[in-house]
Design a protein around this motif. Structure first.
Motif, mmCIF file in Angstrom:
data_model
loop_
_atom_site.group_PDB
_atom_site.id
_atom_site.type_symbol
_atom_site.label_atom_id
_atom_site.label_comp_id
_atom_site.label_asym_id
_atom_site.label_seq_id
_atom_site.Cartn_x
_atom_site.Cartn_y
_atom_site.Cartn_z
ATOM 1 N N LEU A 1 -44.961 -48.644 28.001
ATOM 2 C CA LEU A 1 -44.709 -49.962 27.418
ATOM 3 C C LEU A 1 -44.398 -51.023 28.466
ATOM 4 N N TRP B 1 -57.448 -48.574 22.073
ATOM 5 C CA TRP B 1 -56.091 -48.819 22.561
ATOM 6 C C TRP B 1 -56.141 -49.525 23.904
ATOM 7 N N LEU C 1 -46.762 -42.144 21.005
ATOM 8 C CA LEU C 1 -46.179 -42.333 22.335
ATOM 9 C C LEU C 1 -45.767 -41.022 23.002
ATOM 10 N N ARG D 1 -51.859 -51.140 30.420
ATOM 11 C CA ARG D 1 -50.908 -50.212 31.045
ATOM 12 C C ARG D 1 -51.315 -48.760 30.790
ATOM 13 N N ASP E 1 -50.785 -55.991 22.474
ATOM 14 C CA ASP E 1 -51.714 -54.858 22.397
ATOM 15 C C ASP E 1 -52.571 -54.776 23.650
ATOM 16 N N GLU F 1 -51.799 -55.933 26.688
ATOM 17 C CA GLU F 1 -50.953 -55.549 27.825
ATOM 18 C C GLU F 1 -50.630 -54.058 27.800
ATOM 19 N N ILE F 2 -50.265 -53.551 26.627
ATOM 20 C CA ILE F 2 -49.962 -52.122 26.512
ATOM 21 C C ILE F 2 -51.220 -51.300 26.762
#
Length: 103
Positions: free
Chosen positions: A72, A45, A57, A16, A10, A12-13
C-alpha cells in the motif's frame, strides 16, 4: 475535469504491486497462480483498472515475501532488500521470518 481520487489510489497501488512483483522476479502469470486469481485480474490490479481487494492482501504479501502494508506504499518508496528466501526456509516457516519490513 479531474480524475476521481479512487482511480488515482487504484493506479498508485497497482503500480506498487507491479514494482514489488518485478523485484521478486515473478511474472504476472506466476503471481496470479500463487494468489489463485486469473492473469487478467493481476493485470487489471497493476493497471489500476480494478481496486485491489483487502481480502487478497495477505495472499499477495505471502507470494511477494513482504508485509501487506508494503503493498500500500507509494511506488518508488522502497525496494526489496533481500531476495526471496524460499530455498533457505524450512517447511512451515513464515515467509517473512528473519527479515525486516521487506521494503
Amino acid at each position: 475535469m479531474s480524475v476521481p481520487i479512487e482511480a488515482d489510489i487504484d493506479a498508485e497501488i497497482g503500480a506498487r504491486l507491479a514494482e514489488v512483483r518485478r523485484c521478486c522476479g515473478l511474472t504476472q502469470r506466476q503471481l496470479a497462480k500463487a494468489v489463485g486469481v486469473q492473469l487478467t485480474t493481476v493485470q487489471n490490479w497493476e493497471r489500476g483498472r480494478r481496486g485491489l481487494p483487502a481480502k487478497r492482501l495477505a495472499a499477495l504479501a505471502n507470494a511477494l515475501h513482504c508485509q501487506p502494508i508494503d503493498l500500500l506504499m507509494l511506488p518508488g518508496t522502497g525496494v526489496l532488500r533481500d531476495a526471496p528466501l524460499d530455498a533457505a526456509r524450512t517447511p512451515g516457516e513464515d515467509a517473512t521470518a528473519g527479515r525486516g519490513s521487506g521494503l
